[in-house]
Write a protein that holds these residues in place. Structure first.
Motif, PDB file in Angstrom:
ATOM      1  N   SER A 100     -16.427  -3.616  35.467  1.00 57.83           N
ATOM      2  CA  SER A 100     -17.725  -3.499  35.805  1.00 57.83           C
ATOM      3  C   SER A 100     -18.097  -4.417  36.907  1.00 57.83           C
ATOM      4  O   SER A 100     -18.896  -4.423  37.986  1.00 57.83           O
ATOM      5  CB  SER A 100     -18.667  -4.021  34.629  1.00 57.83           C
ATOM      6  OG  SER A 100     -18.661  -3.474  33.525  1.00 57.83           O
ATOM      7  N   ALA A 101     -17.437  -5.686  37.073  1.00 57.70           N
ATOM      8  CA  ALA A 101     -17.503  -6.367  38.235  1.00 57.70           C
ATOM      9  C   ALA A 101     -17.039  -5.883  39.243  1.00 57.70           C
ATOM     10  O   ALA A 101     -17.503  -6.031  40.649  1.00 57.70           O
ATOM     11  CB  ALA A 101     -16.694  -8.003  37.745  1.00 57.70           C
ATOM     12  N   LEU A 102     -15.834  -5.106  39.340  1.00 63.08           N
ATOM     13  CA  LEU A 102     -15.359  -4.324  40.665  1.00 63.08           C
ATOM     14  C   LEU A 102     -16.554  -3.376  41.077  1.00 63.08           C
ATOM     15  O   LEU A 102     -16.775  -3.280  42.042  1.00 63.08           O
ATOM     16  CB  LEU A 102     -14.129  -3.827  40.309  1.00 63.08           C
ATOM     17  CG  LEU A 102     -12.974  -4.617  39.900  1.00 63.08           C
ATOM     18  CD1 LEU A 102     -11.633  -3.606  39.502  1.00 63.08           C
ATOM     19  CD2 LEU A 102     -12.556  -5.370  41.287  1.00 63.08           C
ATOM     20  N   LYS A 103     -17.176  -2.678  39.827  1.00 61.40           N
ATOM     21  CA  LYS A 103     -18.153  -1.597  40.363  1.00 61.40           C
ATOM     22  C   LYS A 103     -19.199  -2.235  41.003  1.00 61.40           C
ATOM     23  O   LYS A 103     -19.946  -1.830  41.766  1.00 61.40           O
ATOM     24  CB  LYS A 103     -18.408  -0.926  39.030  1.00 61.40           C
ATOM     25  CG  LYS A 103     -17.261   0.182  38.839  1.00 61.40           C
ATOM     26  CD  LYS A 103     -17.426   0.539  37.262  1.00 61.40           C
ATOM     27  CE  LYS A 103     -18.471   1.344  37.189  1.00 61.40           C
ATOM     28  NZ  LYS A 103     -18.580   1.737  35.697  1.00 61.40           N
ATOM     29  N   ALA A 104     -19.618  -3.480  40.272  1.00 63.13           N
ATOM     30  CA  ALA A 104     -20.803  -4.217  41.051  1.00 63.13           C
ATOM     31  C   ALA A 104     -20.486  -4.588  42.489  1.00 63.13           C
ATOM     32  O   ALA A 104     -21.290  -4.654  43.396  1.00 63.13           O
ATOM     33  CB  ALA A 104     -21.119  -5.492  40.121  1.00 63.13           C
ATOM     34  N   ALA A 105     -19.319  -4.945  42.706  1.00 66.31           N
ATOM     35  CA  ALA A 105     -18.731  -5.334  44.098  1.00 66.31           C
ATOM     36  C   ALA A 105     -19.037  -4.119  45.005  1.00 66.31           C
ATOM     37  O   ALA A 105     -19.530  -4.288  46.159  1.00 66.31           O
ATOM     38  CB  ALA A 105     -17.294  -6.086  44.173  1.00 66.31           C
TER      39      ALA A 105
ATOM     40  N   GLU B 220     -15.448   4.430  44.800  1.00 63.77           N
ATOM     41  CA  GLU B 220     -16.441   4.294  43.502  1.00 63.77           C
ATOM     42  C   GLU B 220     -15.943   5.536  42.617  1.00 63.77           C
ATOM     43  O   GLU B 220     -16.312   5.378  41.411  1.00 63.77           O
ATOM     44  CB  GLU B 220     -17.714   5.009  44.186  1.00 63.77           C
ATOM     45  CG  GLU B 220     -18.445   3.891  44.915  1.00 63.77           C
ATOM     46  CD  GLU B 220     -19.507   4.169  45.615  1.00 63.77           C
ATOM     47  OE1 GLU B 220     -20.399   3.475  45.945  1.00 63.77           O
ATOM     48  OE2 GLU B 220     -19.895   5.552  45.830  1.00 63.77           O
ATOM     49  N   MET B 221     -15.109   6.445  43.069  1.00 56.66           N
ATOM     50  CA  MET B 221     -14.372   7.314  42.074  1.00 56.66           C
ATOM     51  C   MET B 221     -13.211   6.814  41.487  1.00 56.66           C
ATOM     52  O   MET B 221     -13.088   6.637  40.101  1.00 56.66           O
ATOM     53  CB  MET B 221     -13.953   8.758  42.542  1.00 56.66           C
ATOM     54  CG  MET B 221     -15.286   9.730  42.717  1.00 56.66           C
ATOM     55  SD  MET B 221     -14.708  11.220  43.376  1.00 56.66           S
ATOM     56  CE  MET B 221     -14.141  11.124  45.011  1.00 56.66           C
ATOM     57  N   ALA B 222     -12.357   5.869  42.382  1.00 58.41           N
ATOM     58  CA  ALA B 222     -11.090   5.607  41.818  1.00 58.41           C
ATOM     59  C   ALA B 222     -10.946   4.365  40.945  1.00 58.41           C
ATOM     60  O   ALA B 222     -10.363   3.929  40.129  1.00 58.41           O
ATOM     61  CB  ALA B 222     -10.230   5.401  42.855  1.00 58.41           C
ATOM     62  N   VAL B 223     -12.176   3.558  41.021  1.00 59.64           N
ATOM     63  CA  VAL B 223     -12.236   2.230  40.451  1.00 59.64           C
ATOM     64  C   VAL B 223     -12.612   2.269  39.036  1.00 59.64           C
ATOM     65  O   VAL B 223     -12.061   1.687  38.298  1.00 59.64           O
ATOM     66  CB  VAL B 223     -13.495   1.514  40.926  1.00 59.64           C
ATOM     67  CG1 VAL B 223     -14.653   2.223  40.499  1.00 59.64           C
ATOM     68  CG2 VAL B 223     -13.432   0.055  40.680  1.00 59.64           C
ATOM     69  N   GLU B 224     -12.818   3.659  38.607  1.00 60.14           N
ATOM     70  CA  GLU B 224     -12.962   3.896  37.216  1.00 60.14           C
ATOM     71  C   GLU B 224     -11.562   4.170  36.395  1.00 60.14           C
ATOM     72  O   GLU B 224     -11.605   4.075  35.172  1.00 60.14           O
ATOM     73  CB  GLU B 224     -13.745   5.271  36.800  1.00 60.14           C
ATOM     74  CG  GLU B 224     -15.268   5.069  37.594  1.00 60.14           C
ATOM     75  CD  GLU B 224     -16.070   4.376  36.453  1.00 60.14           C
ATOM     76  OE1 GLU B 224     -15.804   3.644  35.575  1.00 60.14           O
ATOM     77  OE2 GLU B 224     -17.341   4.026  37.027  1.00 60.14           O
ATOM     78  N   ALA B 225     -10.635   4.361  37.106  1.00 65.13           N
ATOM     79  CA  ALA B 225      -9.216   4.946  36.831  1.00 65.13           C
ATOM     80  C   ALA B 225      -8.369   4.033  36.008  1.00 65.13           C
ATOM     81  O   ALA B 225      -8.333   2.777  36.356  1.00 65.13           O
ATOM     82  CB  ALA B 225      -8.738   5.797  37.632  1.00 65.13           C
TER      83      ALA B 225
END
Lengths: 387, 387, 387, 387
Positions: free
Chosen positions: A143-148, A173-178
Motif C-alpha cells: 500500500s505504501a508503494l502504491k501511495a508513492a 502501477e500494474m507491476a507493483v501489485e505482483a
C-alpha cells in the motif's frame, strides 16, 4: 476456469493526438494471489516474449491458475514503431535518448526531484511495523508503494508528466501489485539466459535456463530491480532493527529469450513451458516446476563483462553465443577492407582477431555484423560457477 | 603476377569536412581487357559481398588473371554508417530518401535536366558508324559514354553537384570501363540469387546460383542496368539500321549473396568461387567455368512479385527462403496480440495466415520480424522455368 | 449554415496494430459543387497549413460556402511522427525512403504494374464522348477516374496493398471528387510561394502570393499534378479530335506557407484569408477575390533551380529568402573550421562564399544551418516575369 | 604574436575505418597559463559556438593573449553528422542513446567500474599535501587528475574502450590542463544564457549574459562540472582538514549562445566579445572585462524547471524566450486539430493553453513546433534573483 479482462493502457500520446496503447490481459485464477506480472517487448526489437505470452494464453485455457496473472505483450508500442528502413531500433527512445528499460522509479530511494511523499522510507516503515505480523507488513508495504506511485502522479500535475515517467507509471502501477515480475527481453545475438536476483537457486532451477546472471540488490533502473529491490530494502531495514524473519516478498526477473529480431510461434511454446515452470514454483500455476534440462552456469552481474570493438569493421563471430572460452581464444574476427594498405591486398591484412580477455562463456554478440570501433562487440560471463 | 593499385575514391564530404571514401583496388592482369568491375555493399546493411571480395584478393594471388579487375569493397561508406541503435539502415539515404541503388545515370537516355552532351544518342551513333568494324564500334561507343559522363561532371560545376550525382559519377566513371559489371548485394532474408540480363544462359550457368531473375533491357536506375542497357540500346540501334552483328558488348549483374546483416569470411570463399567461375566465362580469369552444382530456376523480372503485409504484426515465416510453394500454401504467419479482442485470449485470434497468391518460389522475407501493414512481407518468383 | 461531417481516414496500420488516422472534415455548403479539397502537413515538418485550416474552420462559421469543402489537417500522421530528437524528419518515409508527396497515382497514364482498368485512356474516352455536352463529359470523366481508383484498390486485394499505395488511395479517393485541390506545404526556409498550373493568371492573382512557380502539364508524382494533369490530358485528347471547347475542369495547387517548423495561429488567419480569396475565385466561397497586396513574380517550374552546397559546413545565408539577386552576388557563406589549415587560423580561411549562378530570386535555403556537400543549399527562380 | 599549433583529435572510428576528428587549435600566448579551453558543438545541432570560435581566431590575431588557449570548433563530428532529412539530431548518440554531454568522467569520484587508480581520492591527497604551498597543491592535483585519466586509458586496453569513453578521454585529456573551461552550446529556442558555478558573481558579470543558472558543486556528467567539481572537491577536502585557503583553482561554464540550428558569422563576433571579456577576467587576455550591458538575472539550477507538454500537438509560443512571466500567464498554445470532436469544428476546440505554473522567466521552448505529449515544452527560471 479463470476469468479474463483486457485493458488498453496508454503508453504515449503522439504529436497528432493518437494514443499508443499496450494490451494488458488480466487473468483472475482461483485466488487473486500469488500474482504474476509478465510483460514483453519493452525494447522494440526484442520480439520473442510475445510468442511466449501468446502460448501462455493457450496454456491458461488448459490449466486453471491457482493465483492470478497480468500479461502484457507488446508493452511498448513507441519502441516497436521506431522502424527505420528494415529494422526496429528499439532500445533508446528516439525522442529522449533514454534506454526504455532504465527509466523506472526507485520507490524506496529519493531518486527524483520529487517530494518525500514520492518514495517510501523503509527504515521509518520498519520502525512503525516492527512488531506487525508478516502479512500485515507485506500488505502495508505494498500500500505504501502504491501511495508513492500515486504521489508521483499527483505531483506531476503541476509541471506536466514527462514521457519517460508516463511509461514508468503505466508499467509500475500494474507491476507493483505482483508477487513475481517477469520482464521478457532478448539479447542481441544470444541463447536464452536469465537475470535473477542473487541467492534464489530454487527459483532459478525452475526456469531451467542454462545461463544465469545474478543481480545484486541494487537499483539501476530496470524493471526487475524496480520490482524486487524495494522489498529487499524493506527486509534489510527490518534486519537493521534485529528482526530477521521478514523475507523479500517479491522477486523480479529479466528473461532473455534468444536473439533480437527472432520471432517463432513454435519456440514460443517452449518458452511458455519454461515460464510456466517458474510460475509453478511461485504457486501461480498448479503442479511442480520441471527439473532443468541440463546444467546451469551462473556468474555475478559484476562479472558479466563486455568487449568493445577494437576497430571498426565487419563482424564474423568465431564461436556461437553460449560457448565456453579460455583466455586468449579467438572469439571474433573483424574485417575492414580499407586496412589492406600494402599491395597486393590480402584478406589477412583486413582482419583483426579478437581474443577472449578472460576465461568464461560468451553470451552475446553485437546484433549487426557491421560495427564501429568502441561498440559492444560481445558480452561474456567470467568467474562462473555451477554448470 | 598482376600489378595492383589502390585509389580511395571520395563518395561524400560531410558537413564537418570529412571525406568518406571507398577503397578501389585495381588489379592489372596479363591484359587490360576483358575488364571486370566488382563492387560490394552499396546498401549499408548488405555485407557479404565484402567477404567475397576479400577472398578474391587471395584467389588473385594464386591465379594470374588474363584480363584485369577493379574491386571495390565497402563502396558506400555513407550508407554503411547509417547505424541507428544496433542496426544499419542502409537502403535509403538519410539525407535524400533516395535508394542508393536507383540513382545511376542512364547514359543513352535523356534522363536528367541536362544538355544533349550528357547522353549518347544511339541512333545517331549507329548512323555514323554503320560500316565500322566491331572493335571500333565498341571503343568508340565507350569513348562516347565516357564523354557523356564528363559532360555531366562539367555541367554540374555551375550549380553544384548534388550528393546523389556525386555518388553515381564516382561509381560509373569506374564501371563504364568494364566489360562485365558485378554489383554484390544481399536480399533481406534470402538464399543466394542472381539478377541477370535476359537471354544469356551460359553466363548464368557459370555463376551456378540456383535462383535467377532475368532482367529486361530497360533502365530502372540500378547499376547492372546502367552498365548493360546502353550497350543493348546500341545493339538495337544498329539492328534498326539492318546491321544485326553488333552484340551487346557489356553485361551487368546484381549478385545477391544471402541475407542482409550476414557476414562470414568462410562463406566468402564459396562466394568468391562462384564469382571466379563467372569471371572465367568472361575470360577475365583463366580456365573454364564450373558446372552449376544443381538445377537453376529462373523467371522474368516482371514475374518476381511481392506480397505486402496484410496486417501489422510479428512475422513468423512458414517456409524457408528458397522454397517452392503452391498457390494457397501458408507461407507466413503474422501475429498481433492486440487482435485478441474476445476473451479468454487465444493465440489463434492473434495470428493471420498469409497464403501464397500464386505458384512459385519464395525468395525472400522482410528482414525484421516486426512489420507494419503494407510493408513487403515476401517476394516470390512466379511463372518459373528451368529448374 | 453548412452542415459538417468528420471521418477519420486510416493512413497506416503500425506493426503493433494501431491505426494512424487523418481527421477529414466535410463541410457541405449551399451546393455540393464547386467542391474544394484542402489538406495540410503531408510532410511531417511542414506545419503552418494546419493553422490555416483551423482558421478556415472559424471563417466557415461566419460565411456560408456556396459550394462545399473537405479539409484535412495533419493528413499524414506517419510523417508527423518521424521525430528523432528535437526535430521531425518528415519528407521521406522512414520505412520506404519515399517522398510522401511523390507517390500519388497518375490516373490517365499506365504508371504502375497494374491492368488497363487502373487508369483511364483519355483518347478512348474522348472518342466515345466526342459529341457529349460538357457537363456530361465532366461527370463521366470523374466517374471514370473513380472507377480507376476502385480498380487499383480491387487489384491490390490479391498481393496486398503497399503502404505507399494505401496513402495515395486514402488521399486521392477524397481529392478526386474536387474541382479545386489545395495541398498546403511549406518551404525549408522560405517566404510564402505558390505552385500553380501554368496559364491561369486570374486564379494566381486571387491567392495574392508574391512568388509563383508555374507547373507544366506533366505528372511528376505530387498531389497538385495528380489532381489537374488527368483533366488537362482529357482536354488535350478532345483537342486532338478537333474539339477545343473542353476546358481543364480541375485545378490543383501546392501552397507553400512559409518555413518548415514554423507554426503560428495568428499567421494562420492571414493564410486562411489568402486561401479564402482563392476559394471565392473558384465560387466555393461567396464574394470576390481580394486584389493581390503587391506585385507577383513568376517563373516556369523548369527555371526554378537549385544550388548544391559546394562544400560541407555551416550555412550563413547572405540574403533573406524572397530576395532578388544578380548573377555573381554573394547569396550564402559556408564555414568549415577544419579548412583553417594555415596558421594562425583566420575565419576567412574557413569560409567559402557562394555566388548566385544567374539572375533571379532566392526562394528558399536549406532548413538546417549545417549542411553536407551536395545537399540543396538554396533554390531560386530564374527567368522571372511579372513582378 | 602567439604561436599556433593544430592537432586533429580522433573522436570516433567508423565501421568503414574512417576516423572522425576534431580540429584542435592551440594558441600559445605570452605564458602557458592561465590556460583556457573552449570547445563548441558537442551537440550536433548547436552551431553558434563555432562562429564565436572563428571570430576569436581573428581577435587573437589583433590581441596577444597573456596566457594560452585551446579552441576546438566542431568538437563532435559524430553528432554533427547525425542528419536525418533536413535536420541534425545531435543530442543523443544514435548508437548508444547517450547524451553527448553526460558521459564525461568524474575524476574525484568512483563513478565507473574501474580501479582506484582511475580517480583521485581528494581526502587522501589533502592529507598528504596539507602543508604544501598553493602552487604545489594546484600542480600536484592536476598531475594526479592526469594520472587518473592515464589509468582509465590504460585499463581500457584489456577489454576495449567504449565509444563514449573514447570521446570523454579525447576531450578531458585536453580540458584537464585548463584553468577555465568554456563549453559552447545553445538552447533549443532560447536567448543567450549561462551555466556558471554558484558563487562567482564577478566572473558572471564579465560574461555580460542576462540569464544565469547557478550550478551547484555536484557532478552530473557535463563538461563544466567535470572540469570544476574535482577542484571544488579538493578545496572541500582541505577545508575538512581545517585548511580554508585552498580555493577552487578551476572554473567551468556552459555558455548557451542562442537557439539550436542558428548560425551567424556576424553574431559570432558579438559572442566572441562576450567570451573575450570573460577571458580578460581570468587573465587569459589582456585588459579589463566589459561591464555587463544590462541587468543579470539568476536562479539556482534546482529552480530551473521544465513544463512538459500536456497534450501532443502544434506548438505556438505565447511569449518570446527570455520573458518574465507570472504564475497563470499563458505561455504557449498547443493545437491538435483532431481534438475538434464537436461539429462545426472550431479552432478553439483544437487549442490547449499552457499556463505558467510559477512566477519566473521563460528561457527556452522546444525546438520543433510539433511536440508529443510529455516532451519538454519549455524551461523557465523560478525563484530568480538579481536582475
Amino acid at each position: 476456469m479463470p476469468t479474463w479482462e483486457r485493458k488498453d493502457v496508454v503508453i504515449r500520446t503522439m504529436a497528432t493526438g493518437h494514443e499508443l496503447t499496450a494490451p494488458a490481459f488480466f487473468c483472475h485464477g482461483k485466488s487473486p494471489r500469488p500474482l504474476a506480472y509478465l510483460q514483453a517487448n519493452v525494447h522494440g526489437g526484442e520480439l520473442q516474449g510475445n510468442a511466449a505470452l501468446l502460448a501462455l494464453f493457450d496454456l491458461l485455457e488448459r490449466e486453471e491458475p491457482l493465483g492470478s496473472l497480468v500479461l502484457v505483450p507488446r508493452v511498448n508500442p513507441v519502441s516497436a514503431s521506431q522502424q527505420v528502413g528494415d529494422y526496429v531500433a528499439g532500445v533508446y527512445d528516439f525522442q529522449s535518448g533514454q534506454n526504455f528499460n532504465r527509466g523506472y522509479l526507485y520507490l524506496t530511494g529519493p531518486s527524483r526531484s520529487s517530494s518525500a511523499a514520492c518514495y517510501v522510507d523503509v527504515d521509518a516503515f520498519a520502525v512503525v511495523n516492527v512488531n506487525a505480523p508478516l502479512a500485515e507488513i507485506r500488505d502495508g508495504f505494498r500500500s505504501a508503494l502504491k501511495a508513492a506511485l500515486g504521489a508521483v502522479r499527483a505531483e506531476s500535475a503541476e509541471w506536466g508528466m514527462d514521457m519517460r515517467l508516463e511509461f514508468a507509471l503505466a508499467v509500475q502501477e500494474m507491476a507493483v501489485e505482483a508477487d513475481v515480475v517477469l520482464d521478457l527481453h532478448t539479447g542481441d545475438r544470444a541463447p536464452r539466459y536469465l537475470y535473477a536476483p542473487q541467492g534464489i537457486p530454487e527459483a532459478v532451477r525452475a526456469f531451467g535456463i542454462p545461463w544465469v546472471l545474478e543481480v545484486s540488490h541494487r537499483f539501476a533502473g530496470a524493471l526487475d530491480e524496480a520490482s524486487f529491490v524495494p522489498w529487499q530494502d524493506l527486509s534489510d531495514a527490518f534486519g537493521r532493527l534485529g528482526r530477521n524473519d521478514v523475507p523479500r516478498f517479491v522477486d523480479g526477473f529479466t528473461v532473455e529469450l534468444g536473439s533480437m529480431n527472432s520471432f517463432s510461434l513454435a519456440d514460443g511454446k517452449e518458452d511458455a513451458r519454461r515460464i510456466a515452470s517458474a510460475l509453478r514454483y511461485y504457486g501461480v500455476l498448479p503442479g511442480c516446476p520441471e527439473p532443468p534440462p541440463g546444467p546451469q552456469t551462473a556468474c555475478a552481474i559484476g562479472d558479466y563483462r563486455s568487449v568493445m570493438a577494437p576497430i571498426g569493421g565487419l563482424l564474423d563471430p568465431a564461436v556461437s553465443p553460449g560457448t565456453a572460452v579460455r583466455k586468449g581464444d579467438v572469439v571474433a574476427r573483424i574485417a575492414d577492407p580499407s586496412r589492406c594498405r600494402s599491395l597486393p591486398p590480402r584478406s589477412r591484412d583486413a582482419v583483426v582477431e579478437v581474443l577472449a580477455p578472460d576465461d568464461g562463456v560468451v553470451i552475446l554478440f553485437h546484433a549487426f555484423s557491421s560495427i564501429p570501433k568502441g561498440a559492444r562487440l560481445l558480452s561474456m560471463m567470467t568467474k562462473t560457477y555451477g554448470g
